[in-house]
Write a protein that holds these residues in place. Structure first.
Motif, PDB file in Angstrom:
ATOM      1  N   SER A 350       0.840  -1.185   0.000  1.00 52.31           N
ATOM      2  CA  SER A 350       0.000   0.000   0.000  1.00 52.31           C
ATOM      3  C   SER A 350       0.882   1.244   0.000  1.00 52.31           C
ATOM      4  CB  SER A 350      -0.907   0.015   1.236  1.00 52.31           C
ATOM      5  OG  SER A 350      -1.827  -1.051   1.185  1.00 52.31           O
ATOM      6  N   ASP A 351       0.430   2.288  -0.667  1.00 54.67           N
ATOM      7  CA  ASP A 351       1.193   3.529  -0.780  1.00 54.67           C
ATOM      8  C   ASP A 351       1.040   4.338   0.507  1.00 54.67           C
ATOM      9  OD1 ASP A 351       2.323   5.950  -1.394  1.00 54.67           O
ATOM     10  OD2 ASP A 351       1.312   6.178  -3.329  1.00 54.67           O
ATOM     11  N   PRO A 352       2.118   4.515   1.273  1.00 60.06           N
ATOM     12  CA  PRO A 352       2.015   5.264   2.538  1.00 60.06           C
ATOM     13  C   PRO A 352       1.677   6.737   2.331  1.00 60.06           C
ATOM     14  CG  PRO A 352       4.309   4.816   2.007  1.00 60.06           C
ATOM     15  CD  PRO A 352       3.496   4.049   1.019  1.00 60.06           C
ATOM     16  N   ASN A 353       1.762   7.200   1.112  1.00 59.07           N
ATOM     17  CA  ASN A 353       1.416   8.595   0.819  1.00 59.07           C
ATOM     18  C   ASN A 353      -0.054   8.757   0.451  1.00 59.07           C
ATOM     19  OD1 ASN A 353       4.145   9.592   1.116  1.00 59.07           O
ATOM     20  ND2 ASN A 353       4.610   8.609  -0.851  1.00 59.07           N
ATOM     21  N   ARG A 354      -0.820   7.663   0.516  1.00 57.82           N
ATOM     22  CA  ARG A 354      -2.247   7.716   0.197  1.00 57.82           C
ATOM     23  C   ARG A 354      -3.049   7.134   1.372  1.00 57.82           C
ATOM     24  NH1 ARG A 354      -4.615   5.107  -3.533  1.00 57.82           N
ATOM     25  NH2 ARG A 354      -6.011   6.782  -4.180  1.00 57.82           N
ATOM     26  N   PRO A 355      -3.184   7.901   2.449  1.00 54.63           N
ATOM     27  CA  PRO A 355      -3.930   7.385   3.607  1.00 54.63           C
ATOM     28  C   PRO A 355      -5.387   7.081   3.293  1.00 54.63           C
ATOM     29  CG  PRO A 355      -3.479   9.734   3.852  1.00 54.63           C
ATOM     30  CD  PRO A 355      -2.650   9.248   2.698  1.00 54.63           C
ATOM     31  N   GLU A 356      -5.885   7.663   2.196  1.00 54.42           N
ATOM     32  CA  GLU A 356      -7.275   7.392   1.806  1.00 54.42           C
ATOM     33  C   GLU A 356      -7.455   5.993   1.228  1.00 54.42           C
ATOM     34  OE1 GLU A 356      -5.363   9.274  -1.861  1.00 54.42           O
ATOM     35  OE2 GLU A 356      -5.225   9.426   0.328  1.00 54.42           O
ATOM     36  N   GLY A 357      -6.352   5.349   0.782  1.00 52.37           N
ATOM     37  CA  GLY A 357      -6.456   4.015   0.201  1.00 52.37           C
ATOM     38  C   GLY A 357      -7.324   4.026  -1.043  1.00 52.37           C
ATOM     39  N   GLY A 358      -8.189   3.023  -1.160  1.00 47.89           N
ATOM     40  CA  GLY A 358      -9.131   3.006  -2.276  1.00 47.89           C
ATOM     41  C   GLY A 358      -8.656   2.270  -3.499  1.00 47.89           C
ATOM     42  N   ASP A 359      -7.635   1.402  -3.361  1.00 48.16           N
ATOM     43  CA  ASP A 359      -7.177   0.616  -4.502  1.00 48.16           C
ATOM     44  C   ASP A 359      -8.153  -0.522  -4.789  1.00 48.16           C
ATOM     45  OD1 ASP A 359      -6.558  -1.295  -2.460  1.00 48.16           O
ATOM     46  OD2 ASP A 359      -4.670  -0.245  -2.146  1.00 48.16           O
ATOM     47  N   GLY A 360      -7.834  -1.324  -5.803  1.00 57.85           N
ATOM     48  CA  GLY A 360      -8.762  -2.363  -6.251  1.00 57.85           C
ATOM     49  C   GLY A 360      -9.158  -3.360  -5.188  1.00 57.85           C
ATOM     50  N   TYR A 361      -8.173  -3.850  -4.419  1.00 66.05           N
ATOM     51  CA  TYR A 361      -8.487  -4.846  -3.398  1.00 66.05           C
ATOM     52  C   TYR A 361      -9.403  -4.275  -2.320  1.00 66.05           C
ATOM     53  CZ  TYR A 361      -5.907  -9.097  -4.484  1.00 66.05           C
ATOM     54  OH  TYR A 361      -5.526 -10.288  -5.031  1.00 66.05           O
TER      55      TYR A 361
END
Length: 529
Positions: A350-361
């Motif tokens: 997971s990208d630590p610079n994207r606290p919002e998340g929201g990727d495919g999984y």
């Protein structure tokens, strides 16, 4: 030449009809060592010569049916009591064919479950954590398993391609579906009755090929899929028209081919077939070859581990799940039988610079959570036992056991907690948001899971990968404190919070939230952004 032979074999499986002979026959799902479902009518069926009277004798019952014009016959045994005592079924026929009696031996009566999905359901006991010890301890003769051979077809098949019921032992258990085995092992421990597992699964497959045409027809958004499937199904109006057109083209081609041969010229290319190329990812293909032949074998329900191959679908997966479940229930004609699925494990990075998340999984997990709105469904959360570098986490013991909790509570009357905390509601309190959960009556805590060890509570621990945002929709990693049965979330960067997201990313690092029973909370978000 090998490719040509393989192609011809696949086409033969999909295009040739069952050839009836005088002898009475039964589908391969009926065999030595099988388990029959208790406490409900049990269909038993097969094929014989038209007009043949077939009698099935089992457990003190005798039921007779007559083979119809199509050679098919079926009886229904009255509901049976659970029994670990091996019994024999005898199938005899009238004098038309004078065929010998069929005998199916070592039959138990208990609970039967379908185990379907992709590779994480197919994954065998031989590949799990502590596999050597698990296999050595697998002497449990009241657990039985049959593996349905992988078969994809454009039309509904009458029988599975292959399959043999096996008794659980150190010699056989290594090949059982691991999730199914540990599910069954938990049921046997609690219920002490036989459990039969029907493993019908195929690694890497999407949900669409497992869905029946009847399921797709329930929802208008799948109109194009229905149209596609009907064109290669000769039993539908569209299919008959398509095949009739093809037949005319073949007649024309035959004339041209004969003429070309007569004058020693090149034969023209064959017309395009109305059948699609062999492809297990096409809608209904695996249902036709690996599920339909099992119907109407009496079952208690189904467990399902799938979704990795649909990870880009997001919330569209919810409707696909409805089509799958409601379609199976419609054609099985056993009412709203239980259907329990596994939410995807933590995986990749997971990208630590994207606290919002929201990727495919994360969005596929959200769809799996929303699928709990379907009647009589359940979900095992395994966000705490995945492996970042392996899409096939080796801890299948906890997966099967967590699925079994749903069955024990909802189907077998056990007064137990069966789910981890599920997001219920939120309330803004100044610069904080308070989260309430279902399945948290015993309280919640922050903990960590290592291998097969029980969950360890971390005193004063804080759950990882939880974020908060204001109306500007900009998320920041947040602090979270447990207050009784609730979670209070805040950040000094958000004065007026509007939304919280928990573990809403592919592989949320850090500690996890559990209820006191040691079951993990499902990832969630309070917003619909």
């Amino acid at each position: 030449m090998r490719i040509c032979k393989m192609t011809l074999t696949i086409l033969a499986v999909c295009m040739l009809s069952w050839t009836l002979s005088a002898a009475v026959k039964m589908p391969k799902i009926f065999g030595d060592n099988m388990v029959l479902q208790r406490e409900m009518p049990v269909p038993v069926w097969g094929w014989a010569e038209k007009g043949e009277k077939v009698t099935v004798a089992f457990s003190g019952q005798e039921k007779t049916a007559t083979a119809g014009e199509d050679g098919k016959w079926m009886v229904k045994l009255d509901p049976l009591k659970a029994s670990s005592v091996p019994q024999t079924m005898t199938v005899s026929s009238s004098e038309i064919s004078k065929s010998p009696n069929l005998q199916i031996k070592n039959i138990l009566v208990g609970e039967v479950w379908i185990c379907s999905g992709q590779s994480n359901m197919e994954w065998s006991v031989g590949g799990v954590l502590n596999a050597k010890d698990e296999i050595a301890a697998a002497t449990n003769p009241i657990i039985r398993h049959i593996k349905v051979q992988k078969t994809q077809c454009s039309r509904k098949l009458d029988d599975i391609d292959n399959g043999v019921w096996e008794v659980c032992s150190p010699q056989t258990a290594g090949g059982f579906t691991a999730v199914g085995y540990f599910f069954a092992k938990t049921l046997v421990k609690e219920l002490d009755i036989p459990v039969g597992l029907i493993g019908s699964n195929w690694g890497g497959t999407r949900i669409e090929p497992w869905t029946c045409p009847e399921g797709f027809k329930l929802f208008p958004e799948f109109k194009s899929i229905v149209s596609q499937v009907e064109k290669w199904d000769s039993t539908t109006e569209a299919g008959r028209a398509n095949f009739a057109e093809y037949a005319e083209k073949m007649k024309d081609w035959t004339k041209k081919a004969e003429k070309a041969i007569a004058v020693k010229q090149a034969v023209p290319d064959l017309p395009a077939s109305p059948l699609p190329l062999p492809d297990p990812q096409l809608p209904t293909k695996l249902y036709n070859g690996m599920i339909y032949p099992l119907i109407p074998y009496a079952i208690r329900g189904a467990i399902w581990y799938q979704g990795e191959s649909n990870a880009g679908d997001g919330l569209a997966y919810v409707q696909k799940k409805k089509a799958l479940i409601e379609g199976w229930r419609q054609v099985w004609k056993q009412g709203d039988f239980p259907f329990y699925h596994v939410q995807l494990a933590n995986y990749t990075t997971s990208d630590p610079n994207r606290p919002e998340g929201g990727d495919g999984y994360s969005r596929l997990r959200e769809a799996q959570l929303q699928s709990l709105s379907i009647k009589n469904t359940g979900m095992a959360v395994i966000i705490d036992i995945g492996e970042a570098k392996d899409i096939h986490p080796k801890n299948k013991q906890d997966v099967g056991a967590r699925l079994a909790l749903w069955a024990l509570a909802n189907d077998y009357g056990k007064k137990i907690e069966f789910s981890g905390p599920l997001y219920k509601s939120f309330k803004v309190e100044g610069n904080k948001i308070r989260i309430e959960f279902d399945h948290a009556d015993s309280g919640i805590f922050v903990g960590e899971k290592t291998g097969l060890e029980p969950v360890k509570e971390i005193k004063n621990g804080k759950p990882g990968w939880i974020s908060i945002a204001g109306e500007d929709r900009k998320f920041y990693f947040a602090d979270a404190l447990i207050d009784g049965k609730t979670l209070v979330v805040s950040s000094d960067k958000v004065a007026n919070p509007a939304a919280v997201r928990y573990h809403f990313t592919a592989n949320p690092e850090g500690l996890h939230l559990y209820n006191k029973e040691g079951l993990p909370a499902s990832p969630f978000r309070t917003d619909a952004w």
